[in-house]
Design a protein around this motif. Structure first.
Motif, PDB file in Angstrom:
ATOM      1  N   ILE A 331      -6.593  -3.125 -22.303  1.00 12.98           N
ATOM      2  CA  ILE A 331      -7.850  -2.567 -22.806  1.00 12.98           C
ATOM      3  C   ILE A 331      -8.875  -2.690 -21.692  1.00 12.98           C
ATOM      4  O   ILE A 331      -9.060  -3.760 -21.121  1.00 12.98           O
ATOM      5  CB  ILE A 331      -8.320  -3.319 -24.071  1.00 12.98           C
ATOM      6  N   GLN A 332      -9.511  -1.589 -21.370  1.00 15.91           N
ATOM      7  CA  GLN A 332     -10.472  -1.580 -20.248  1.00 15.91           C
ATOM      8  C   GLN A 332     -11.717  -0.785 -20.622  1.00 15.91           C
ATOM      9  O   GLN A 332     -11.634   0.237 -21.315  1.00 15.91           O
ATOM     10  CB  GLN A 332      -9.839  -0.926 -19.022  1.00 15.91           C
ATOM     11  N   GLY A 333     -12.858  -1.235 -20.133  1.00 16.30           N
ATOM     12  CA  GLY A 333     -14.077  -0.463 -20.318  1.00 16.30           C
ATOM     13  C   GLY A 333     -15.285  -1.313 -19.977  1.00 16.30           C
ATOM     14  O   GLY A 333     -15.161  -2.523 -19.736  1.00 16.30           O
ATOM     15  N   PRO A 334     -16.481  -0.693 -19.932  1.00 19.24           N
ATOM     16  CA  PRO A 334     -17.692  -1.438 -19.576  1.00 19.24           C
ATOM     17  C   PRO A 334     -17.901  -2.624 -20.513  1.00 19.24           C
ATOM     18  O   PRO A 334     -17.929  -2.442 -21.726  1.00 19.24           O
ATOM     19  CB  PRO A 334     -18.808  -0.404 -19.742  1.00 19.24           C
ATOM     20  N   GLY A 335     -18.047  -3.817 -19.938  1.00 19.42           N
ATOM     21  CA  GLY A 335     -18.110  -5.023 -20.760  1.00 19.42           C
ATOM     22  C   GLY A 335     -19.386  -5.811 -20.578  1.00 19.42           C
ATOM     23  O   GLY A 335     -19.442  -6.987 -20.912  1.00 19.42           O
ATOM     24  N   ALA A 336     -20.428  -5.180 -20.051  1.00 23.42           N
ATOM     25  CA  ALA A 336     -21.721  -5.865 -19.927  1.00 23.42           C
ATOM     26  C   ALA A 336     -22.814  -4.814 -19.943  1.00 23.42           C
ATOM     27  O   ALA A 336     -22.571  -3.639 -19.679  1.00 23.42           O
ATOM     28  CB  ALA A 336     -21.792  -6.664 -18.624  1.00 23.42           C
ATOM     29  N   GLY A 337     -24.004  -5.283 -20.234  1.00 25.53           N
ATOM     30  CA  GLY A 337     -25.150  -4.376 -20.227  1.00 25.53           C
ATOM     31  C   GLY A 337     -25.763  -4.312 -21.614  1.00 25.53           C
ATOM     32  O   GLY A 337     -25.064  -4.392 -22.629  1.00 25.53           O
ATOM     33  N   ALA A 338     -27.088  -4.185 -21.609  1.00 26.84           N
ATOM     34  CA  ALA A 338     -27.817  -4.239 -22.872  1.00 26.84           C
ATOM     35  C   ALA A 338     -27.477  -3.054 -23.768  1.00 26.84           C
ATOM     36  O   ALA A 338     -27.380  -3.198 -24.985  1.00 26.84           O
ATOM     37  CB  ALA A 338     -29.309  -4.275 -22.580  1.00 26.84           C
ATOM     38  N   GLY A 339     -27.266  -1.867 -23.174  1.00 23.79           N
ATOM     39  CA  GLY A 339     -27.025  -0.666 -23.978  1.00 23.79           C
ATOM     40  C   GLY A 339     -25.761  -0.778 -24.802  1.00 23.79           C
ATOM     41  O   GLY A 339     -25.781  -0.573 -26.026  1.00 23.79           O
ATOM     42  N   VAL A 340     -24.632  -1.109 -24.142  1.00 23.13           N
ATOM     43  CA  VAL A 340     -23.368  -1.198 -24.895  1.00 23.13           C
ATOM     44  C   VAL A 340     -23.383  -2.382 -25.865  1.00 23.13           C
ATOM     45  O   VAL A 340     -22.807  -2.316 -26.959  1.00 23.13           O
ATOM     46  CB  VAL A 340     -22.117  -1.264 -23.967  1.00 23.13           C
ATOM     47  N   THR A 341     -24.073  -3.456 -25.481  1.00 17.58           N
ATOM     48  CA  THR A 341     -24.134  -4.617 -26.379  1.00 17.58           C
ATOM     49  C   THR A 341     -24.933  -4.276 -27.631  1.00 17.58           C
ATOM     50  O   THR A 341     -24.523  -4.597 -28.761  1.00 17.58           O
ATOM     51  CB  THR A 341     -24.770  -5.820 -25.644  1.00 17.58           C
ATOM     52  N   ALA A 342     -26.069  -3.603 -27.450  1.00 13.57           N
ATOM     53  CA  ALA A 342     -26.888  -3.216 -28.607  1.00 13.57           C
ATOM     54  C   ALA A 342     -26.125  -2.230 -29.490  1.00 13.57           C
ATOM     55  O   ALA A 342     -26.197  -2.296 -30.727  1.00 13.57           O
ATOM     56  CB  ALA A 342     -28.199  -2.597 -28.128  1.00 13.57           C
TER      57      ALA A 342
END
Ligand SMILES: NC(=O)c1ccc[n+]([C@@H]2O[C@H](COP(=O)([O-])OP(=O)(O)OC[C@H]3O[C@@H](n4cnc5c(N)ncnc54)[C@H](OP(=O)(O)O)[C@@H]3O)[C@@H](O)[C@H]2O)c1
Length: 355
Positions: A331-342
């Motif tokens: 499983i791979q993909g962007p794992g940090a940052g305020a946008g994806v976390t929100a």
């Protein structure tokens, strides 16, 4: 003649937000943009940080700004604790990194209040707390939305739980679990000082508020604990062997002095970089567990290793289970940052509201 029963309407579900920093701000922005698109969301009741709690009405953005302007107090307060007034069916969102707030998760759940969290200290710290949260979930109809705690909403926890629910035994999980350290090792080229890259990552909001939490491996340890516990392994924090990147002298500094002393990282990291070059590999900060133990640290990986790929803040995780024995599930993909976390937090809120 039969009597007609009139049921009182259920009280409207309300939403409360703890934490008005990078993630809390992105949460309010996404809440507003989803509302503007007609998505049905609970009414924003109040938001709070460690200085003030503010009732929101129809203007959470304005209250967020005012909360962030409030004077700082020493020691930090829990201004919301006295009058939090959360009722059964309400949803509280924890966008703090606070141990005190994480300590409340269990009792909110026990009272029937749903908890949605980016804070890893609920399930990623002491085993007793994680088990108390699991017990509270079972004893009430309240939900615990934790998809933002690992992989910033990537389908990691949900995949592990689906495998376990389907009867699989999880054999081993290993991965690049820190978006900030992934970003650092995708960029670090042995030319520009490592500490410069750390400051850039912190400025872009990729690191924890104190970047030493990432560099020490502590953040990855917490994520491993959450993943292991979701896999049915009662892993304790002290069972995870962590090889920190932070020299002892840097670790001992108070948070405000540490940013100015990050150059202490440069010489050892340059040495690791030369070793990787000599071996024709790349540096990756990897955490992993199996039924015999768990470890976190910097590794030199061959360029064709499953965890060597990806880019930017990508998390990349390999799951080995009964059905994935020869080749892991990747499983791979962007794992940090305020946008994806929100977005992950709001996904969990919506899943609760729509149940
Ligand atoms: N940034 C990311 O990309 C990312 C990704 C995944 C997960 N996370 C997680 O999301 C959480 C928030 O991260 P962040 O980057 O938004 O941190 P941040 O910018 O430092 O914000 C933290 C917020 O928590 C508040 N807070 C601290 N103690 C509190 C308390 N006792 N009661 C109420 N509020 C309290 C702070 O209030 P004061 O300002 O008053 O101290 C601040 O508003 C962390 O758990 C982090 O691990 C972050």
């Amino acid at each position: 003649m039969s009597a007609v029963l009139t049921l009182a309407p259920a009280p409207a579900r309300r939403l409360a937000l703890l934490g008005t920093g990078t993630v809390g701000t992105a949460f309010v922005q996404r809440y507003q943009s989803l509302l503007a698109r007609g998505v049905a969301l609970p009414q924003f009741s109040w938001l709070a940080n460690s200085r003030t709690a503010r009732v929101c009405g129809h203007a959470p953005e304005q209250e967020l700004q005012l909360a962030n302007l409030a004077a700082r107090t020493t020691p930090a307060l829990q201004p919301w604790a006295e009058a939090e007034g959360l009722q059964r069916g309400d949803v509280v969102v924890d966008a703090t990194a606070s141990d005190e707030v994480a300590n409340w998760h269990e009792q909110w759940l026990a009272r029937g209040v749903h908890v949605v969290t980016a804070n890893k200290l609920g399930q990623g710290a002491q085993l007793a707390r994680a088990q108390a949260i699991a017990d509270s979930r079972q004893g009430s109809d309240a939900q615990y939305g934790d998809s933002a705690t690992v992989g910033a909403g990537l389908p990691l926890l949900s995949s592990l739980r689906a495998l376990v629910a389907g009867g699989d035994r999880i054999h081993r999980v290993e991965g690049v679990l820190s978006g900030s350290l992934a970003w650092l090792f995708h960029h670090y080229d042995g030319q520009r000082a490592f500490s410069d890259w750390v400051r850039e990552a912190a400025g872009a909001g990729y690191t924890e508020p104190d970047p030493r939490v990432d560099l020490s491996g502590e953040d990855v340890r917490r994520k491993l604990l959450i993943l292991a516990r979701a896999s049915g392994i009662a892993l304790r924090a002290e069972q995870v062997r962590v090889a920190s990147l932070v020299p002892n002298a840097l670790a001992a500094l108070p948070a405000d002095a540490a940013l100015g002393a990050l150059s202490q990282l440069d010489a050892p990291l340059l040495e690791y970089w030369h070793q990787a070059q000599t071996k024709g590999g790349c540096l990756r900060f990897v955490g992993g567990f199996d039924h015999d133990g768990a470890s976190v640290g910097l590794r030199i990986l061959p360029l064709d290793h499953p965890l060597a790929g990806g880019a930017q803040t990508d998390n990349r995780v390999a799951i080995h289970s009964d059905r994935y024995q020869q080749q892991p599930l990747l499983i791979q993909g962007p794992g940090a940052g305020a946008g994806v976390t929100a977005a992950a937090l709001l996904d969990d809120v919506l899943a609760i509201v729509r149940r």
